[in-house]
Design a protein around this motif. Structure first.
Motif: not given
Length: 371
Positions: A55-66, A112-119, A136-145
């Protein structure tokens, strides 16, 4: 711009200093995630804790798009995805690029809102030795790899975080063990001193009743005997609070034993197999203790019913009596410190508690706890 090796070393040093200073898990993870994003080209991130049952639980997040932050991160927290599946199957050992993420896709499709080009996002397991804690998951706009250097840095940060999680957990375990030892010491002292003194007073007052011929003296000794017996019952209940005798045989036996000690006839109904983590088991036992104390002190009856129902994700505990009941005019402000402490204990573990009661119609306490 890709950070230089020197900047990577400086960043790892800053994160290490923060991790060493923090003593609480959530602030530590939030601070480390914030520093990671500030010092790299990663722009958003989130951390899942995953228990032994998957079972998973989100325990922290930062600067998420809408779109990802919508409705308390609903789309990130619900459903399945590749990274969680690989983690649960012990197939995720290092930082990896995610080709596609069902969670991000669901959020973007919901509009449901702007995704800031996170795919897409990258993921790395948080672990210490063979003990695994989450992702730990991280992402950036317009970045697929992400590049190999990006993933190598991510692995270094994850290693630091995993070691710090282990340190904090070991510290918490040591603190809990020290607390248990202190409770046991207090329980022994109370049993060996105050409890024995009260028992002696009970015997003395009983002898006084039998030896005296004066009605007023007899009545006085009888009142002393009754008051002392009541204090003795309270003292034994307090000792049970400090050291839950019988919990080693399971929560059901412990609750039934406590009810017997209070003189309450308890009918037990169980649905499912009672196998709970020790932390949840002790919390439910403490809550049942308080509920049974209220039955003895306030209900005017000596019978109660206990219901325990277990599902794959949570446990429902209900204690019901047919006593005099009480009114709850304001659900926010509880009428007693005992009820408020029950709510605090429950919510601290992510559970819920409610009371159904009215004058002359008994009381029902419903506690739902995830595990």
């Amino acid at each position: 711009m890709q950070p230089t090796d020197h900047s990577n070393i400086s960043l790892l040093k800053e994160i290490a200093e923060l991790l060493n200073e923090e003593t609480e898990l959530q602030p530590m993870l939030q601070g480390a995630l914030r520093k990671l994003l500030a010092g790299t080209r990663f722009e958003t991130g989130w951390i899942f804790f995953i228990n032994g049952r998957g079972k998973h639980e989100m325990i922290a997040h930062e600067n998420l798009p809408e779109a990802l932050a919508h409705d308390n991160c609903r789309y990130l927290c619900k459903g399945g995805c590749w990274c969680l599946s690989k983690f649960r199957n012990n197939e995720l050992e290092k930082a990896s690029n995610i080709i596609e993420c069902q969670r991000i896709e669901s959020a973007n499709a919901a509009d449901v809102g702007d995704n800031a080009d996170i795919t897409h996002h990258a993921t790395v397991p948080l672990q210490s030795g063979h003990e695994r804690f989450g992702l730990l998951n991280v992402a950036s706009p317009n970045t697929v790899s992400f590049s190999d250097d990006d993933l190598a840095l991510l692995e270094s940060v994850a290693f630091q975080i995993g070691s710090s999680i282990k340190r904090i957990m070991l510290t918490k375990q040591e603190q809990e063990m020290a607390l248990v030892q202190e409770r046991n010491r207090l329980a022994r002292d109370l049993h060996d001193s105050v409890n024995q003194l009260l028992f002696s007073v009970t015997l003395t007052s009983r002898a006084g009743v039998e030896m005296s011929d004066e009605p007023m003296v007899k009545e006085t000794f009888k009142e002393i005997q009754d008051l002392t017996q009541e204090a003795l019952t309270e003292m034994r209940a307090l000792i049970w609070q400090l050291r839950p005798k019988g919990l080693e045989s399971g929560i059901l036996e412990a609750i039934k034993g406590y009810a017997d000690m209070l003189g309450i006839q308890l009918k037990v109904n169980v649905t499912g197999v009672v196998q709970l983590p020790s932390k949840v088991e002790e919390a439910l036992f403490r809550l049942a203790q308080e509920a049974l104390n209220n039955v003895r002190k306030h209900s005017g009856v000596k019978e109660a019913e206990l219901y325990i129902t277990l599902t794959s994700t949570d446990v429902l505990l209900v204690i019901k009596d047919e006593g005099r009941g009480f009114q709850l005019p304001d659900r926010v402000q509880l009428p007693s410190l005992g009820l408020q402490s029950m709510r605090d204990r429950t919510t601290s573990l992510g559970g819920t508690i409610d009371w159904v009661s009215d004058i002359g119609k008994g009381t029902e306490i419903l506690i739902r706890m995830p595990y």
